[in-house]
Design a protein around this motif. Structure first.
Motif, short mmCIF file in Angstrom:
data_model
loop_
_atom_site.label_atom_id
_atom_site.label_comp_id
_atom_site.label_asym_id
_atom_site.label_seq_id
_atom_site.Cartn_x
_atom_site.Cartn_y
_atom_site.Cartn_z
N CYS A 309 0.82 -1.22 0.00
CA CYS A 309 0.00 0.00 0.00
C CYS A 309 0.85 1.27 0.00
N PHE A 310 1.93 1.26 -0.80
CA PHE A 310 2.77 2.43 -1.00
C PHE A 310 3.55 2.83 0.25
N LYS A 311 3.55 1.99 1.26
CA LYS A 311 4.20 2.37 2.53
C LYS A 311 5.72 2.47 2.39
N ARG A 312 6.29 1.73 1.47
CA ARG A 312 7.74 1.79 1.28
C ARG A 312 8.13 2.82 0.22
N GLU A 313 7.13 3.45 -0.42
CA GLU A 313 7.41 4.40 -1.50
C GLU A 313 7.35 5.85 -1.05
N PHE A 314 6.60 6.12 0.03
CA PHE A 314 6.39 7.48 0.47
C PHE A 314 6.58 7.58 1.99
N PRO A 315 6.95 8.75 2.50
CA PRO A 315 7.00 8.94 3.96
C PRO A 315 5.64 8.65 4.58
N LEU A 320 -0.09 7.45 4.53
CA LEU A 320 -1.35 7.32 5.26
C LEU A 320 -2.46 8.16 4.61
N ARG A 321 -2.10 9.27 3.99
CA ARG A 321 -3.09 10.04 3.23
C ARG A 321 -3.62 9.21 2.08
N ALA A 369 11.94 5.55 -4.48
CA ALA A 369 11.19 5.34 -3.24
C ALA A 369 11.63 6.35 -2.18
N MET A 370 10.65 6.94 -1.50
CA MET A 370 10.84 7.95 -0.46
C MET A 370 11.33 9.29 -1.02
N MET A 372 9.57 10.63 -3.91
CA MET A 372 8.48 11.11 -4.75
C MET A 372 7.56 12.02 -3.95
N ASN A 373 6.87 12.89 -4.64
CA ASN A 373 5.96 13.85 -4.01
C ASN A 373 4.58 13.21 -3.88
N GLY A 374 4.24 12.80 -2.66
CA GLY A 374 2.98 12.07 -2.45
C GLY A 374 1.75 12.90 -2.73
N GLU A 375 1.76 14.18 -2.35
CA GLU A 375 0.59 15.03 -2.59
C GLU A 375 0.38 15.25 -4.08
N LEU A 376 1.46 15.40 -4.83
CA LEU A 376 1.35 15.54 -6.28
C LEU A 376 0.77 14.28 -6.91
N VAL A 377 1.24 13.13 -6.44
CA VAL A 377 0.73 11.85 -6.96
C VAL A 377 -0.76 11.70 -6.65
N LEU A 378 -1.18 12.08 -5.43
CA LEU A 378 -2.59 11.99 -5.06
C LEU A 378 -3.46 12.87 -5.94
#
Length: 461
Positions: A309-315, A320-321, A369-370, A372-378
């Motif tokens: 669930c992307f846990k190893r890809e993003f902080p 969790l978002r 991994a770690m 990437m911009n998670g908010e941008l991806v979302l």
């Protein structure tokens, strides 16, 4: 040097990462936390212009002699954003109470899901809201009913634990070999940088261990697989209570589609949907995968995305978002696949431009991994879902991706037709009643191809 990528992480476009890739797929990532990346960007853009002019003058046509350079900013252009983006704030205590009536029931489930999908949940109330998203609590339940449920479930939980502790010596030996040995190794190295699990002899680590061992007793078919500790740890850190965390984890494994069980057919179904989404939304990347044959279409680079669930890809904060957006089940039960497509769209340029092989693709995304911009991806994933919603037709291979959607996927009254992909070896006609390509013998249009409607697919509400 094969490529140079700048990923800005702040709105002012001064901070972020500079990612340098060699032709041997080795990566060096430089972090700019306190500004300066904008100045470097200007220098590189001038250098790229001079380099391209020089190569053009020399009439060098081989693209691989050119260093690939690109800049990714934290904002998507308006044409690539969901029209309702930025209309919802994070769900805080006040907003959460606004969704509850006097008895403590959620009055409009769909509105709550939409608010969480776009805005997320404030960390202060995650422990209260997550049990609803994970089907531990019913949205229709009252405060009193939930408290009664907690007491009942706590009793059931300790009965499960007692069953584990009362195993015979032979059963204990078998359980240790199949489950406990692996759990004991995993829990001591899971999220130890998190304050909640930090330090020697941390009682929270032992609580996580008990939850995982008890789950293996509760569901012996699945038992324990490596990676489950990565899913339990954030639940325990937010929900806090051991019994409540256990039942939330049960709901996660039972009712959240993007948690795949260890069975190969489950992962293959996920990958089939993802391939079809890439074929629709990023055809150039799909064509590259196809050119690599079966190895490419297995998409090994994204297996960890789905399983953990992307846990190893993003902080943690960003991962969790993403979990919350998926758990909201707003307009789709497969939002995690749209997140996968968004990652490929934003960070997959090198793969196409440099024609990376399967192992190089795995290394490319693994090195990001770690970083990437998670908010941008979302934001991109929400935009892709919106675009999918507007498609006039969808391939029948994505029929089941839509059939579980709850209220809201096609709430405008428009229902897209289903187009038959033609891959039904056991059926003479499309089992989903899709559109089949047939000749259209109209005057003046001989030889052209047309579409014939067999049945308009009725999506389940």
């Amino acid at each position: 040097m094969r490529s140079l990528r700048l990923f800005f992480s702040d709105e002012a476009c001064t901070c972020g990462q500079l990612v340098v890739a060699s032709r041997e797929s080795q990566y060096k990532i430089f972090h700019f936390h306190h500004g300066g990346l904008d100045k470097l960007s200007e220098v590189f853009q001038q250098w790229k212009y001079c380099t391209e002019t020089h190569l053009k003058d020399q009439q060098l046509a081989d693209e691989k002699t050119c260093m690939q350079f690109s800049i990714r900013r934290p904002k998507l252009p308006s044409s690539e954003t969901h029209p309702e983006e930025n209309t919802y704030k994070r769900l805080d205590v006040s907003a959460w109470l606004h969704h509850l009536n006097e008895a403590g029931q959620v009055e409009e489930e769909y509105k709550l899901q939409k608010a969480i999908f776009f805005g997320g949940i404030d960390i202060s109330i995650r422990g209260e809201v997550w049990p609803f998203l994970l089907h531990y609590y019913s949205y229709e339940s009252t405060s009193e009913e939930r408290e009664a449920l907690r007491l009942q479930k706590r009793k059931e939980y300790f009965e499960i634990q007692e069953k584990r502790l009362s195993m015979t010596p032979d059963e204990q030996k078998d359980f240790w070999r199949k489950v406990q040995f692996t759990v004991d190794k995993d829990v001591v190295r899971t999220d130890r940088s998190n304050q909640f699990f930090r330090g020697e002899n941390n009682p929270n680590v032992e609580t996580m261990r008990r939850i995982l061992l008890n789950y293996a007793v509760f569901n012996p078919t699945i038992g324990y697989s490596q990676g489950m500790s990565d899913l339990v740890a954030p639940l325990l850190a937010e929900v806090l209570d051991e019994s409540d965390t256990f039942w939330c984890f049960v709901g996660l494994m039972q009712n959240t589609i993007f948690i795949s069980s260890p069975r190969d057919e489950d992962m293959e179904k996920q990958l089939m949907y993802l391939r079809e989404l890439l074929r629709l939304m990023h055809p150039r990347f799909y064509q590259h995968l196809s050119s690599l044959g079966e190895d490419g279409l297995q998409m090994l680079f994204c297996h960890r995305w789905i399983l953990l669930c992307f846990k190893r890809e993003f902080p943690d904060a960003e991962a969790l978002r993403m979990w919350e957006a998926c758990w909201a089940h707003y307009q789709t039960d497969y939002f995690h696949l749209f997140i996968c497509v968004a990652i490929v769209v934003i960070y997959g340029d090198d793969v196409i431009e440099q024609q990376l092989a399967t192992d190089q693709m795995l290394l490319h995304f693994g090195n990001l991994a770690m970083h990437m911009n998670g908010e941008l991806v979302l934001r991109k994933a929400r935009s892709l879902l919106y675009q999918f919603h507007l498609l006039p037709r969808i391939p029948c291979s994505l029929h089941d991706l839509c059939k579980l959607c709850g209220t809201g996927m096609w709430d405008s009254g428009f229902i897209p037709a289903v187009e038959c992909s033609g891959h039904h070896p056991e059926c003479e006609s499309c089992p989903y009643g899709g559109l089949a390509e047939v000749s259209s013998p109209k005057p003046g249009s001989e030889g052209k191809r047309g579409l014939k409607t067999r049945d308009v697919f009725a999506f389940r509400k």
